[in-house]
Design an enzyme around this catalytic site. Sequence first.
Site, short mmCIF file in Angstrom:
data_model
loop_
_atom_site.label_atom_id
_atom_site.label_comp_id
_atom_site.label_asym_id
_atom_site.label_seq_id
_atom_site.Cartn_x
_atom_site.Cartn_y
_atom_site.Cartn_z
N ARG A 20 0.84 -1.21 0.00
CA ARG A 20 0.00 0.00 0.00
C ARG A 20 0.87 1.25 0.00
NH1 ARG A 20 -5.21 0.21 1.97
NH2 ARG A 20 -4.80 2.00 3.30
N ARG A 59 9.83 5.36 -3.28
CA ARG A 59 10.16 6.28 -4.36
C ARG A 59 11.62 6.69 -4.32
NH1 ARG A 59 5.97 9.89 -2.69
NH2 ARG A 59 4.09 8.98 -3.58
N ARG A 85 -9.20 -6.61 13.13
CA ARG A 85 -8.34 -5.88 14.04
C ARG A 85 -9.12 -4.64 14.47
NH1 ARG A 85 -4.67 -7.18 17.52
NH2 ARG A 85 -3.06 -5.60 17.72
N ARG A 120 -0.05 5.76 16.07
CA ARG A 120 0.12 7.10 15.51
C ARG A 120 -0.63 8.14 16.33
NH1 ARG A 120 -2.58 5.31 9.66
NH2 ARG A 120 -4.46 4.47 10.53
N GLU A 178 -3.85 6.45 18.55
CA GLU A 178 -4.54 5.27 18.00
C GLU A 178 -3.89 4.00 18.56
OE1 GLU A 178 -5.50 6.39 13.82
OE2 GLU A 178 -5.13 4.27 13.45
N TYR A 209 -9.83 -4.89 2.56
CA TYR A 209 -9.14 -3.71 3.06
C TYR A 209 -9.34 -2.56 2.06
CZ TYR A 209 -5.09 -1.45 5.45
OH TYR A 209 -4.26 -0.62 6.14
N ASP A 211 -10.13 1.21 0.64
CA ASP A 211 -10.11 2.64 0.95
C ASP A 211 -11.45 3.24 0.52
OD1 ASP A 211 -7.58 2.99 2.08
OD2 ASP A 211 -6.62 2.89 0.12
P1 FAD Z 1 -18.32 1.60 7.35
O1 FAD Z 1 -17.86 3.00 7.28
O2 FAD Z 1 -17.74 0.70 8.38
O3 FAD Z 1 -19.91 1.63 7.51
C1 FAD Z 1 -20.64 0.50 7.87
C2 FAD Z 1 -21.76 0.97 8.79
O4 FAD Z 1 -22.62 -0.13 9.03
C3 FAD Z 1 -21.25 1.43 10.15
O5 FAD Z 1 -21.71 2.74 10.41
C4 FAD Z 1 -21.85 0.42 11.12
O6 FAD Z 1 -22.23 0.99 12.35
C5 FAD Z 1 -23.06 -0.07 10.36
N1 FAD Z 1 -23.49 -1.40 10.75
C6 FAD Z 1 -22.74 -2.52 10.79
N2 FAD Z 1 -23.49 -3.54 11.23
C7 FAD Z 1 -24.72 -3.07 11.45
C8 FAD Z 1 -25.93 -3.65 11.94
N3 FAD Z 1 -25.99 -4.92 12.28
N4 FAD Z 1 -27.02 -2.87 12.06
C9 FAD Z 1 -26.97 -1.55 11.74
N5 FAD Z 1 -25.85 -0.96 11.29
C10 FAD Z 1 -24.74 -1.70 11.15
N6 FAD Z 1 -9.82 5.13 3.51
C11 FAD Z 1 -9.23 6.07 2.73
O7 FAD Z 1 -9.57 6.17 1.54
N7 FAD Z 1 -8.29 6.92 3.23
C12 FAD Z 1 -7.89 6.89 4.53
O8 FAD Z 1 -7.03 7.68 4.94
C13 FAD Z 1 -8.48 5.90 5.37
N8 FAD Z 1 -8.11 5.81 6.67
C14 FAD Z 1 -8.69 4.88 7.46
C15 FAD Z 1 -8.29 4.82 8.80
C16 FAD Z 1 -8.87 3.90 9.64
C17 FAD Z 1 -8.44 3.85 11.09
C18 FAD Z 1 -9.86 3.00 9.15
C19 FAD Z 1 -10.48 1.99 10.07
C20 FAD Z 1 -10.26 3.05 7.83
C21 FAD Z 1 -9.67 3.98 6.97
N9 FAD Z 1 -10.06 4.09 5.64
C22 FAD Z 1 -9.47 5.03 4.82
C23 FAD Z 1 -11.08 3.19 5.05
C24 FAD Z 1 -12.49 3.79 5.07
O9 FAD Z 1 -12.87 4.10 6.39
C25 FAD Z 1 -13.46 2.78 4.48
O10 FAD Z 1 -13.06 2.32 3.23
C26 FAD Z 1 -14.89 3.27 4.35
O11 FAD Z 1 -15.25 4.24 5.28
C27 FAD Z 1 -15.80 2.06 4.49
O12 FAD Z 1 -17.14 2.38 4.23
P2 FAD Z 1 -18.23 1.25 4.44
O13 FAD Z 1 -19.54 1.89 4.13
O14 FAD Z 1 -17.84 0.04 3.71
O15 FAD Z 1 -18.12 0.84 5.98
N1 UDP Z 2 3.30 0.67 7.90
C1 UDP Z 2 4.51 0.60 8.55
N2 UDP Z 2 5.06 1.75 9.05
C2 UDP Z 2 4.46 2.95 8.92
C3 UDP Z 2 3.22 3.01 8.25
C4 UDP Z 2 2.67 1.86 7.76
O1 UDP Z 2 5.06 -0.47 8.70
O2 UDP Z 2 5.01 3.95 9.41
C5 UDP Z 2 2.72 -0.58 7.37
C6 UDP Z 2 1.79 -1.25 8.40
O3 UDP Z 2 1.90 -2.66 8.24
C7 UDP Z 2 0.44 -0.77 7.97
C8 UDP Z 2 0.59 -0.79 6.45
O4 UDP Z 2 1.93 -0.34 6.24
O5 UDP Z 2 -0.60 -1.62 8.42
C9 UDP Z 2 -0.37 0.08 5.70
O6 UDP Z 2 -0.24 1.41 6.16
P1 UDP Z 2 -1.40 2.48 5.96
O7 UDP Z 2 -0.88 3.80 6.40
O8 UDP Z 2 -1.92 2.37 4.59
O9 UDP Z 2 -2.48 1.94 7.01
P2 UDP Z 2 -3.95 2.44 7.39
O10 UDP Z 2 -3.94 3.94 7.27
O11 UDP Z 2 -4.88 1.75 6.45
O12 UDP Z 2 -4.09 1.97 8.80
#
Ligand code: FAD
Ligand code: UDP
Length: 374
Positions: free
Chosen positions: A173, A177, A250, A281, A301, A349, A351
């Site tokens: 991911r 560079r 996780r 982080r 986090e 996984y 985005d």
């Molecule tokens: P979700 O946003 O999980 O929505 C699912 C919803 O369903 C939730 O609100 C939940 O409460 C609801 N639900 C589940 N089960 C039930 C039930 N039984 N009854 C009623 N409601 C229910 N993506 C990026 O592009 N850039 C980023 O920088 C990025 N950072 C991230 C950082 C973190 C820590 C995490 C966890 C994810 C990150 N993502 C990022 C990914 C991004 O959050 C997801 O791809 C996207 O928000 C997922 O949308 P979704 O609708 O699939 O799921």
């Molecule tokens: N990662 C790492 N060091 C860093 C940042 C990321 O080893 O400083 C690795 C780690 O395994 C992480 C993965 O790269 O789970 C993907 O990172 P990303 O920032 O995309 O994770 P997310 O924002 O989805 O948690």
Amino acid sequence: MLKKYDYLIVGAGLFGSVFAYEATRLGKKCLVIDRRNHIGGNVYCENIEGINVHKYGAHIFHTSNKRIWEYVNRFAEFNRYTNSPIANYKGEIYNLPFNMNTFNKLWGVFTPEEAKNKIEEQRREAGISEPKNLEEQAISLVGTDIYQKLIQGYTEKQWGRSAKELPAFIITRLPVRFTYDNNYFNDRYQGIPEGGYNVIVENMLEGIEVRLNTDFFKNREELEGLANKIVFTGMIDEFYNYKFGRLEYRSLRFEHEILDMDNYQGNAVVNYTDRETPFTRIIEHKHFEFGTQEKTVITREYPAEWVPGDEPYYPINDEKNNELYKQYKQLAEKEENIIFGGRLADYKYYDMHHVIYHALKTVEKEFNLEDKMV
Ligand code: FAD
Ligand code: UDP
């Protein structure tokens, strides 16, 4: 029997919201439910001290798909934020992703050729030809020094597993560079919606009936009786009552703190890459929007193993779980009136841009709009 709604949409995250928006435009009646007390799923922001706090972790929108970029820009204006996280390894600061700035700081090398030679030397010493897991993949991409300082500790805390047991794709991911470029993403388009992500989701769900604090599984029969079809974006194994066993996830614990200062760390994202610091982080939210507020809000986090009742943030896409998911997927494919989608139902996984893409593809399929949307 005539049902009240065409679609019951379980989950007000991005997948559910895009589907609800498009289906409503096409004249369908939708009911969206979410078990949380707000819409947006994991992109939800809360305004604290005038700052949009990403309550479920830092979210930076990025995509190379022009149609997806144009699509999200219909719902909000995006700013010019470019993610450039810093890694803090026991007080030593490095630029991410792995680029000439990182290599220079670590080895004192100036040219791409010197950096490549250094990595090749370390890769050869480690004896890796075809990487089979995250550790081998990381060493073959950036060498052992970077693996040990910037990857191993972070990865093993994040996933609670040895990097040798994790799939190689997770580390790919991150760009590697041989230019002095600290942009964390290679995608053509990137930014943060002005006013936070809620603006997007509120605009998508405007005029659509939404019930919060409503868990599908607590009122399943009644809810199923309300609509002709269900769009399910929750956990697929929960949908099938874990009949083949539980998928692993996780989880994370977020510790938010308001600080009486205007700038705590000088960057939106600082990763703590050693094994000992218990969090991965610290996010300082105001920097996503170039905020000038007097106070600041930071979030630590802490990764955690998922147990039932926790939020399942990351699917663990190792072989064992992917095999189990396939069994659930086979059931899902036989359903005529249930559509699965999003990070949890697809157990991928994804985005945000992937989720929007898949939601739009699902709309195309459902309404016979072959390739009209993306
Ligand atoms: P979700 O946003 O999980 O929505 C699912 C919803 O369903 C939730 O609100 C939940 O409460 C609801 N639900 C589940 N089960 C039930 C039930 N039984 N009854 C009623 N409601 C229910 N993506 C990026 O592009 N850039 C980023 O920088 C990025 N950072 C991230 C950082 C973190 C820590 C995490 C966890 C994810 C990150 N993502 C990022 C990914 C991004 O959050 C997801 O791809 C996207 O928000 C997922 O949308 P979704 O609708 O699939 O799921
Ligand atoms: N990662 C790492 N060091 C860093 C940042 C990321 O080893 O400083 C690795 C780690 O395994 C992480 C993965 O790269 O789970 C993907 O990172 P990303 O920032 O995309 O994770 P997310 O924002 O989805 O948690």
